[in-house]
Design a protein around this motif. Sequence first.
Motif, PDB file in Angstrom:
ATOM      1  N   SER A   3       0.805  -1.219   0.000  1.00 47.58           N
ATOM      2  CA  SER A   3       0.000   0.000   0.000  1.00 47.58           C
ATOM      3  C   SER A   3       0.840   1.273   0.000  1.00 47.58           C
ATOM      4  O   SER A   3       0.451   2.253  -0.614  1.00 47.58           O
ATOM      5  CB  SER A   3      -0.937   0.007   1.207  1.00 47.58           C
ATOM      6  OG  SER A   3      -0.181  -0.090   2.390  1.00 47.58           O
ATOM      7  N   THR A   4       1.969   1.294   0.688  1.00 46.47           N
ATOM      8  CA  THR A   4       2.749   2.523   0.700  1.00 46.47           C
ATOM      9  C   THR A   4       3.647   2.584  -0.522  1.00 46.47           C
ATOM     10  O   THR A   4       3.994   1.563  -1.124  1.00 46.47           O
ATOM     11  CB  THR A   4       3.626   2.640   1.967  1.00 46.47           C
ATOM     12  OG1 THR A   4       4.698   1.703   1.891  1.00 46.47           O
ATOM     13  CG2 THR A   4       2.816   2.427   3.240  1.00 46.47           C
ATOM     14  N   GLU A   5       4.048   3.784  -0.856  1.00 46.78           N
ATOM     15  CA  GLU A   5       4.915   3.981  -2.015  1.00 46.78           C
ATOM     16  C   GLU A   5       6.229   3.206  -1.856  1.00 46.78           C
ATOM     17  O   GLU A   5       6.714   2.584  -2.803  1.00 46.78           O
ATOM     18  CB  GLU A   5       5.194   5.471  -2.231  1.00 46.78           C
ATOM     19  CG  GLU A   5       4.000   6.264  -2.709  1.00 46.78           C
ATOM     20  CD  GLU A   5       2.997   6.622  -1.614  1.00 46.78           C
ATOM     21  OE1 GLU A   5       3.292   6.418  -0.411  1.00 46.78           O
ATOM     22  OE2 GLU A   5       1.901   7.098  -1.965  1.00 46.78           O
ATOM     23  N   THR A   6       6.792   3.233  -0.657  1.00 45.98           N
ATOM     24  CA  THR A   6       8.052   2.520  -0.418  1.00 45.98           C
ATOM     25  C   THR A   6       7.863   1.020  -0.579  1.00 45.98           C
ATOM     26  O   THR A   6       8.694   0.347  -1.198  1.00 45.98           O
ATOM     27  CB  THR A   6       8.606   2.858   0.981  1.00 45.98           C
ATOM     28  OG1 THR A   6       8.859   4.271   1.041  1.00 45.98           O
ATOM     29  CG2 THR A   6       9.890   2.110   1.272  1.00 45.98           C
ATOM     30  N   GLU A   7       6.773   0.469  -0.059  1.00 47.24           N
ATOM     31  CA  GLU A   7       6.505  -0.965  -0.209  1.00 47.24           C
ATOM     32  C   GLU A   7       6.349  -1.344  -1.677  1.00 47.24           C
ATOM     33  O   GLU A   7       6.846  -2.381  -2.116  1.00 47.24           O
ATOM     34  CB  GLU A   7       5.244  -1.360   0.554  1.00 47.24           C
ATOM     35  CG  GLU A   7       5.391  -1.351   2.050  1.00 47.24           C
ATOM     36  CD  GLU A   7       4.059  -1.554   2.764  1.00 47.24           C
ATOM     37  OE1 GLU A   7       2.996  -1.224   2.182  1.00 47.24           O
ATOM     38  OE2 GLU A   7       4.078  -2.039   3.902  1.00 47.24           O
ATOM     39  N   ILE A   8       5.653  -0.501  -2.432  1.00 48.62           N
ATOM     40  CA  ILE A   8       5.453  -0.757  -3.865  1.00 48.62           C
ATOM     41  C   ILE A   8       6.796  -0.771  -4.579  1.00 48.62           C
ATOM     42  O   ILE A   8       7.106  -1.692  -5.344  1.00 48.62           O
ATOM     43  CB  ILE A   8       4.498   0.286  -4.473  1.00 48.62           C
ATOM     44  CG1 ILE A   8       3.082   0.081  -3.938  1.00 48.62           C
ATOM     45  CG2 ILE A   8       4.537   0.240  -6.003  1.00 48.62           C
ATOM     46  CD1 ILE A   8       2.142   1.242  -4.190  1.00 48.62           C
ATOM     47  N   TYR A  66      20.635  -0.695  -3.505  1.00 51.16           N
ATOM     48  CA  TYR A  66      19.905   0.562  -3.638  1.00 51.16           C
ATOM     49  C   TYR A  66      19.361   1.050  -2.304  1.00 51.16           C
ATOM     50  O   TYR A  66      19.167   0.276  -1.377  1.00 51.16           O
ATOM     51  CB  TYR A  66      18.772   0.417  -4.662  1.00 51.16           C
ATOM     52  CG  TYR A  66      17.590  -0.393  -4.188  1.00 51.16           C
ATOM     53  CD1 TYR A  66      16.549   0.207  -3.486  1.00 51.16           C
ATOM     54  CD2 TYR A  66      17.498  -1.754  -4.445  1.00 51.16           C
ATOM     55  CE1 TYR A  66      15.463  -0.532  -3.054  1.00 51.16           C
ATOM     56  CE2 TYR A  66      16.417  -2.499  -4.018  1.00 51.16           C
ATOM     57  CZ  TYR A  66      15.401  -1.880  -3.316  1.00 51.16           C
ATOM     58  OH  TYR A  66      14.328  -2.615  -2.871  1.00 51.16           O
ATOM     59  N   ASP A  67      19.122   2.367  -2.267  1.00 49.93           N
ATOM     60  CA  ASP A  67      18.505   3.012  -1.123  1.00 49.93           C
ATOM     61  C   ASP A  67      17.476   3.995  -1.656  1.00 49.93           C
ATOM     62  O   ASP A  67      17.815   4.863  -2.465  1.00 49.93           O
ATOM     63  CB  ASP A  67      19.571   3.732  -0.289  1.00 49.93           C
ATOM     64  CG  ASP A  67      19.006   4.342   0.972  1.00 49.93           C
ATOM     65  OD1 ASP A  67      18.119   3.729   1.597  1.00 49.93           O
ATOM     66  OD2 ASP A  67      19.440   5.456   1.334  1.00 49.93           O
ATOM     67  N   ILE A  68      16.243   3.840  -1.251  1.00 53.32           N
ATOM     68  CA  ILE A  68      15.181   4.738  -1.691  1.00 53.32           C
ATOM     69  C   ILE A  68      15.308   6.050  -0.924  1.00 53.32           C
ATOM     70  O   ILE A  68      15.298   6.069   0.307  1.00 53.32           O
ATOM     71  CB  ILE A  68      13.792   4.114  -1.472  1.00 53.32           C
ATOM     72  CG1 ILE A  68      13.658   2.841  -2.319  1.00 53.32           C
ATOM     73  CG2 ILE A  68      12.683   5.113  -1.807  1.00 53.32           C
ATOM     74  CD1 ILE A  68      12.413   2.021  -2.022  1.00 53.32           C
ATOM     75  N   ARG A  69      15.436   7.165  -1.663  1.00 54.66           N
ATOM     76  CA  ARG A  69      15.604   8.490  -1.044  1.00 54.66           C
ATOM     77  C   ARG A  69      14.293   9.263  -0.958  1.00 54.66           C
ATOM     78  O   ARG A  69      14.034   9.949   0.015  1.00 54.66           O
ATOM     79  CB  ARG A  69      16.611   9.317  -1.843  1.00 54.66           C
ATOM     80  CG  ARG A  69      17.980   8.700  -1.963  1.00 54.66           C
ATOM     81  CD  ARG A  69      18.626   8.668  -0.602  1.00 54.66           C
ATOM     82  NE  ARG A  69      19.934   8.061  -0.688  1.00 54.66           N
ATOM     83  CZ  ARG A  69      20.954   8.448   0.022  1.00 54.66           C
ATOM     84  NH1 ARG A  69      20.846   9.443   0.861  1.00 54.66           N
ATOM     85  NH2 ARG A  69      22.105   7.811  -0.090  1.00 54.66           N
ATOM     86  N   GLU A  70      13.490   9.200  -2.020  1.00 52.94           N
ATOM     87  CA  GLU A  70      12.224   9.939  -2.070  1.00 52.94           C
ATOM     88  C   GLU A  70      11.198   9.113  -2.826  1.00 52.94           C
ATOM     89  O   GLU A  70      11.555   8.341  -3.732  1.00 52.94           O
ATOM     90  CB  GLU A  70      12.389  11.276  -2.808  1.00 52.94           C
ATOM     91  CG  GLU A  70      13.291  12.268  -2.127  1.00 52.94           C
ATOM     92  CD  GLU A  70      12.705  12.894  -0.880  1.00 52.94           C
ATOM     93  OE1 GLU A  70      11.450  12.892  -0.727  1.00 52.94           O
ATOM     94  OE2 GLU A  70      13.493  13.380  -0.040  1.00 52.94           O
ATOM     95  N   THR A  71       9.938   9.292  -2.483  1.00 56.11           N
ATOM     96  CA  THR A  71       8.837   8.662  -3.213  1.00 56.11           C
ATOM     97  C   THR A  71       7.717   9.671  -3.390  1.00 56.11           C
ATOM     98  O   THR A  71       7.570  10.599  -2.584  1.00 56.11           O
ATOM     99  CB  THR A  71       8.269   7.432  -2.474  1.00 56.11           C
ATOM    100  OG1 THR A  71       7.654   7.857  -1.253  1.00 56.11           O
ATOM    101  CG2 THR A  71       9.339   6.402  -2.189  1.00 56.11           C
ATOM    102  N   ARG A  72       6.967   9.496  -4.456  1.00 55.38           N
ATOM    103  CA  ARG A  72       5.778  10.304  -4.700  1.00 55.38           C
ATOM    104  C   ARG A  72       4.733   9.425  -5.374  1.00 55.38           C
ATOM    105  O   ARG A  72       5.059   8.686  -6.313  1.00 55.38           O
ATOM    106  CB  ARG A  72       6.049  11.498  -5.633  1.00 55.38           C
ATOM    107  CG  ARG A  72       7.104  12.479  -5.138  1.00 55.38           C
ATOM    108  CD  ARG A  72       6.616  13.299  -3.954  1.00 55.38           C
ATOM    109  NE  ARG A  72       7.571  14.323  -3.596  1.00 55.38           N
ATOM    110  CZ  ARG A  72       8.615  14.162  -2.790  1.00 55.38           C
ATOM    111  NH1 ARG A  72       8.877  12.984  -2.279  1.00 55.38           N
ATOM    112  NH2 ARG A  72       9.418  15.167  -2.509  1.00 55.38           N
TER     113      ARG A  72
END
Length: 123
Positions: A3-8, A66-72
């Motif tokens: 459901s969250t952008e990071t999870e996706i 990888y490291d996720i820095r930002e999501t939208r």
Amino acid sequence: MPSTETEILRGVLDQWKSAVDAHDPDRVASHFTDDAIFQGLHPYGVGPGSVAEYYHAQPIGMTAAYDIRETRRLADDLVLGYLSVDFAFTDRPALPVSLSVIVRRIGNAWYISHYQVSRLGQP
């Protein structure tokens, strides 16, 4: 379903990473949409064939961290991610890059529809 952008993003990018680390270009390409715009560190291509060709040319033993820095959340079925990625090699120093992706939901699955690497902002 995530459901969250990071999870996706992690759901798609963990599969991408696994295929990159295994040097399996066809499996890498299977995580992209048919019309995906793909920009690695050389001329861009469109679609999974271009992705597979690009990763086929990468050296055996290359891995990605990888490291996720930002999501939208751009829309219900679109998520933007901005990441830092270190591509490691067996015979040379790691290559740090910035990566922007857009993932798109098709049915119940998420796929990369835009992928752009940049060395800007990296040491």
